[in-house]
Design a protein around this motif. Structure first.
Motif, PDB file in Angstrom:
ATOM      1  N   ASP A 132      -5.695  -0.413  -4.668  1.00 39.71           N
ATOM      2  CA  ASP A 132      -5.133  -1.031  -3.462  1.00 39.71           C
ATOM      3  C   ASP A 132      -6.116  -2.071  -2.918  1.00 39.71           C
ATOM      4  O   ASP A 132      -7.085  -1.731  -2.258  1.00 39.71           O
ATOM      5  CB  ASP A 132      -4.846   0.034  -2.399  1.00 39.71           C
ATOM      6  N   GLU A 133      -5.865  -3.312  -3.231  1.00 38.70           N
ATOM      7  CA  GLU A 133      -6.724  -4.428  -2.826  1.00 38.70           C
ATOM      8  C   GLU A 133      -8.208  -4.120  -3.053  1.00 38.70           C
ATOM      9  O   GLU A 133      -9.019  -4.146  -2.122  1.00 38.70           O
ATOM     10  CB  GLU A 133      -6.482  -4.769  -1.344  1.00 38.70           C
ATOM     11  N   SER A 161       0.837  -1.207   0.000  1.00 37.43           N
ATOM     12  CA  SER A 161       0.000   0.000   0.000  1.00 37.43           C
ATOM     13  C   SER A 161       0.865   1.248   0.000  1.00 37.43           C
ATOM     14  O   SER A 161       0.586   2.213  -0.716  1.00 37.43           O
ATOM     15  CB  SER A 161      -0.901   0.030   1.239  1.00 37.43           C
TER      16      SER A 161
HETATM   17 MG   LIG Z   1      -2.217  -2.780   2.173  1.00 33.28          MG
END
Ligand SMILES: [Mg+2]
Ligand SMILES: Nc1ncnc2c1ncn2[C@@H]1O[C@H](COP(=O)(O)OP(=O)(O)O)[C@@H](O)[C@H]1O
Lengths: 201, 242
Positions: free
Chosen positions: B161-162, B41
């Motif tokens: 991000d995910e 991240s």
């Molecule tokens: Mg992360």
């Protein structure tokens, strides 16, 4: 008179309080301790003492205000401190992701506050803000009950006649502050601990 | 398009990005994976400067992101960011979520921005939800709105991000299929995800991170079938078990 004083000082105190609160929520390392100290001093001294300081001690430094102005000034300053606290708490209650999403789309900080953060923070801010207004309106009776118009002149004469008067007010203020300041610190740190616990749960 | 040169970042004493070197070209789709806490991240968030790098150089479309004097608004207008938790604006409806930045950052007229927003919502299959509020949408729909919000700034780069980690399994597909479509249209994308199917289908490269370092880079099939490092092999065996 009371209505006018309340109205004017609520209005000005709200503007100043929101400005201070927004600045404080940015956690600037230089400005924040200053605002924090201001808020603590205002919360830690009785309103009556603050009024007396504006009415009697400021003139000692050559700041001679009209009774009305002095009353509004005292109430605006005090009100802004309490409102600053409320606004800061409201802004900090908005999830960090809202700041991140809005800055990621290129909004500048004023746009973020105006378009994204404050509209959400207002939900948290409004109930205690209204409560604070009620308290402030009650406090305004302090100013009017002792008769704003006479107060400055009479008080001024008193202080001149008894030079210790100035000392006495300063001492009273200092004493109150010495007692309540540690209490405020304790309650602040408790608040912080409780918030941290809640987050980590 | 994106170039990391010996980039380092610390959180206190934690060395969260350790000498990162990475290039992403225009039109490339890069998947970043690795164990939780490995710095994925943070790597992504440095690109649009949600986090500042402390050492090294980072260029995005020629702009020096490590330089504190760059025009952040211009940088961020070129990069769409999609978060794990969507972060839609709850006080605005879907259309307003998408038009906010075009109106206030790009200075578009409201009507023009709304036409653009409807076009983007069409692309993620949610034109019929324009007047709904975020809380009325499922997670998958919210994430698709978040993608439309990113697209509305006509970015050159999309960062994810995910994007599917917070979703119920039955909603992952609808979000991934939007992302696949974008990838096939030639969008430059960096995607932190453990969705192997997505990576195999559209990624040009997979990057494996651990403890703030890029341990391994490879083509998706090569990386997932024959990882070079033990750490990557261990990681892949773990996500396969899921
Ligand atoms: Mg992360
Ligand atoms: N704002 C922050 N302050 C301190 N530590 C952080 C912060 N953000 C992330 N970290 C730490 O940095 C490491 C890498 O985090 P992150 O980039 O989120 O990893 P990943 O996305 O791969 O799970 C983690 O150990 C995390 O706890």
């Amino acid at each position: 008179m009371t209505v006018l004083i309340s109205g004017a000082s609520l209005f000005l105190g709200t503007i100043l309080g929101f400005l201070l609160g927004m600045v404080r929520s940015r956690k600037n390392r230089l400005v924040n301790p200053l605002i924090g100290f201001f808020v603590d001093v205002m919360r830690g001294t009785p309103f009556i003492v603050q009024v007396f300081i504006v009415f009697f001690i400021l003139p000692e430094f050559g700041v001679e205000l009209e009774a009305f102005t002095a009353a509004v000034l005292a109430m605006t300053i005090m009100g802004s401190a309490f409102i600053c606290e409320i606004v800061t708490a409201g802004i900090l209650a908005v999830p960090k992701g809202q700041w991140e999403a809005s800055s990621s789309s290129g909004l500048n900080i004023l746009q973020q506050l105006r378009l994204v953060i404050m509209p959400q923070a207002m939900k948290t801010i409004l109930p205690p803000l209204v409560g604070q207004y009620v308290l402030l309106i009650k406090d305004s009776s302090v100013v009017s009950a002792i008769g704003v118009v006479e107060l400055t002149r009479v008080g001024w004469l008193t202080v001149v006649r008894i030079p210790e008067g100035l000392m006495v007010f300063s001492l009273v203020a200092a004493l109150y502050f010495a007692i309540s300041y540690p209490l405020i610190r304790i309650s602040n740190s408790l608040e912080r601990k409780l918030t941290v616990n809640r987050v980590s749960l | 398009m994106i170039r990391f040169q010996n980039v380092n970042k610390w959180f206190g004493s934690l060395h969260v990005l350790n000498d990162i070197n990475l290039q992403v070209s225009a039109g490339e789709v890069v998947v970043v994976c690795g164990p939780s806490g490995s710095g994925k991240s943070t790597l992504l968030r440095c690109i649009n400067r949600l986090e500042r790098i402390q050492k090294g150089k980072l260029f995005v479309d020629g702009m020096p992101v490590h330089d504190s004097t760059i025009n952040l608004t211009k940088l961020r207008a070129e990069i769409g960011f999609v978060f794990q938790q969507f972060h839609l604006y709850p006080h605005l409806n879907v259309l307003e979520n998408v038009t906010l930045a075009p109106i206030h950052v790009r200075g578009m007229k409201k009507k023009e921005a709304e036409e653009l927003a409807m076009e983007k919502l069409e692309r993620v299959g949610l034109a019929d939800k324009a007047t709904a509020h975020p809380e009325q949408l499922s997670g998958g729909q919210q994430q698709r709105v978040a993608i439309a919000r990113g697209l509305a700034m006509s970015p050159k780069i999309l960062l994810f991000d995910e994007p599917t980690s917070a979703l119920d399994p039955e909603m992952i597909g609808e979000v991934l299929s939007v992302m696949v479509k974008l990838a096939e249209e030639g969008m430059t994308m960096c995607v932190v995800t453990h969705e192997m199917g997505f990576a195999r289908q559209v990624a040009h490269r997979v990057i494996f991170m651990d403890e703030g370092k890029i341990i391994e880079t490879g083509k998706p099939d090569q990386f997932f079938d024959n990882p070079h490092s033990d750490r990557a092999a261990l990681f892949i065996s773990k996500i396969l078990k899921h």
